[in-house]
Enzyme design. Sequence first.
Site, PDB file in Angstrom:
ATOM      1  N   TYR A   1      -1.788  -2.757   5.175  1.00 43.19           N
ATOM      2  CA  TYR A   1      -0.423  -3.235   4.880  1.00 43.19           C
ATOM      3  C   TYR A   1       0.508  -1.968   4.544  1.00 43.19           C
ATOM      4  O   TYR A   1       1.589  -1.880   5.044  1.00 43.19           O
ATOM      5  CB  TYR A   1      -0.380  -4.351   3.922  1.00 43.19           C
ATOM      6  CG  TYR A   1       1.083  -4.998   3.815  1.00 43.19           C
ATOM      7  CD1 TYR A   1       1.487  -5.781   4.617  1.00 43.19           C
ATOM      8  CD2 TYR A   1       1.801  -4.644   2.624  1.00 43.19           C
ATOM      9  CE1 TYR A   1       3.051  -6.420   4.535  1.00 43.19           C
ATOM     10  CE2 TYR A   1       2.954  -5.316   2.332  1.00 43.19           C
ATOM     11  CZ  TYR A   1       3.717  -5.996   3.310  1.00 43.19           C
ATOM     12  OH  TYR A   1       4.691  -6.485   3.029  1.00 43.19           O
TER      13      TYR A   1
ATOM     14  N   SER B   1       8.190  -2.161   2.184  1.00 45.40           N
ATOM     15  CA  SER B   1       7.541  -2.531   1.156  1.00 45.40           C
ATOM     16  C   SER B   1       7.322  -1.123   0.270  1.00 45.40           C
ATOM     17  O   SER B   1       7.411  -0.009   0.557  1.00 45.40           O
ATOM     18  CB  SER B   1       6.189  -3.210   1.424  1.00 45.40           C
ATOM     19  OG  SER B   1       5.634  -3.327   0.222  1.00 45.40           O
TER      20      SER B   1
END
Length: 251
Positions: free
Chosen positions: A146, A136
Amino acid sequence: MTRTALVTGASSGLGAEFARQLAARGADVVLVARDRAALAAVAERIRADFGTHVDVLVADLLDDDERGAVEARLAAGVDVLVNNAGFGLDLAFEKTDVADEVRHLRLHVEAALRLTHAALPTMLERGGGRIVNVASVAGFVPRGTYGAVKGWLISFSRWANVVYGPRGVSVTAVCPGFVHTHFHERLGLPPGQEGVPPGMWLTADTVVREGLRAAARGRSVSIPSLRYKLLVAVSRLLPDRTVVKAAARGR
């Protein structure tokens, strides 16, 4: 073109789209996820649309025995591995359940590491293969745990591509921004309530198409869309405090 591709997290979203586009390129596919019914539905659509062979392997990658079955299938030989399985957590680290954080870490990092380790020997013996790690743009900026796990995937992919690329095995981190999938719904956020400007959304089709193109060209990182490439470049020039504040927008 590739002969067999194994895709984790293949029951929906980017995983299902990777499987679909690989099948469209002539690959047989092995679909891996926990939801048998959802996997069966994806498999049926791929068979109907492309006529390729599809295997369904139901497995929780956090269960040692079930993940072991996936590792064994990889050790038997595949041409493409897509490490896509994952989930998100709230950015408020102090409020999350630490057990959930550990599961999050293990799925994004340990599972990807183990599956890559299982696939590599046969790929290297054959002198060819592609490993795609779905990361990501969050991996380039400080954005909670994350961003941290995705940062590990990016760093690992960059290193592995340099080491194994000359031996015929490319390793590519695909780094999208916000993508229209069920990812945010699983966080309890209905469409339109994610706090993300409309112009920042990408489609799964675009992310996967650009990611597979980058892998075919032997690139270590794929950042789909010019706007996200620019955002990543600018973030490297700004103070952490500014980047963290900006990255906290959206879920």
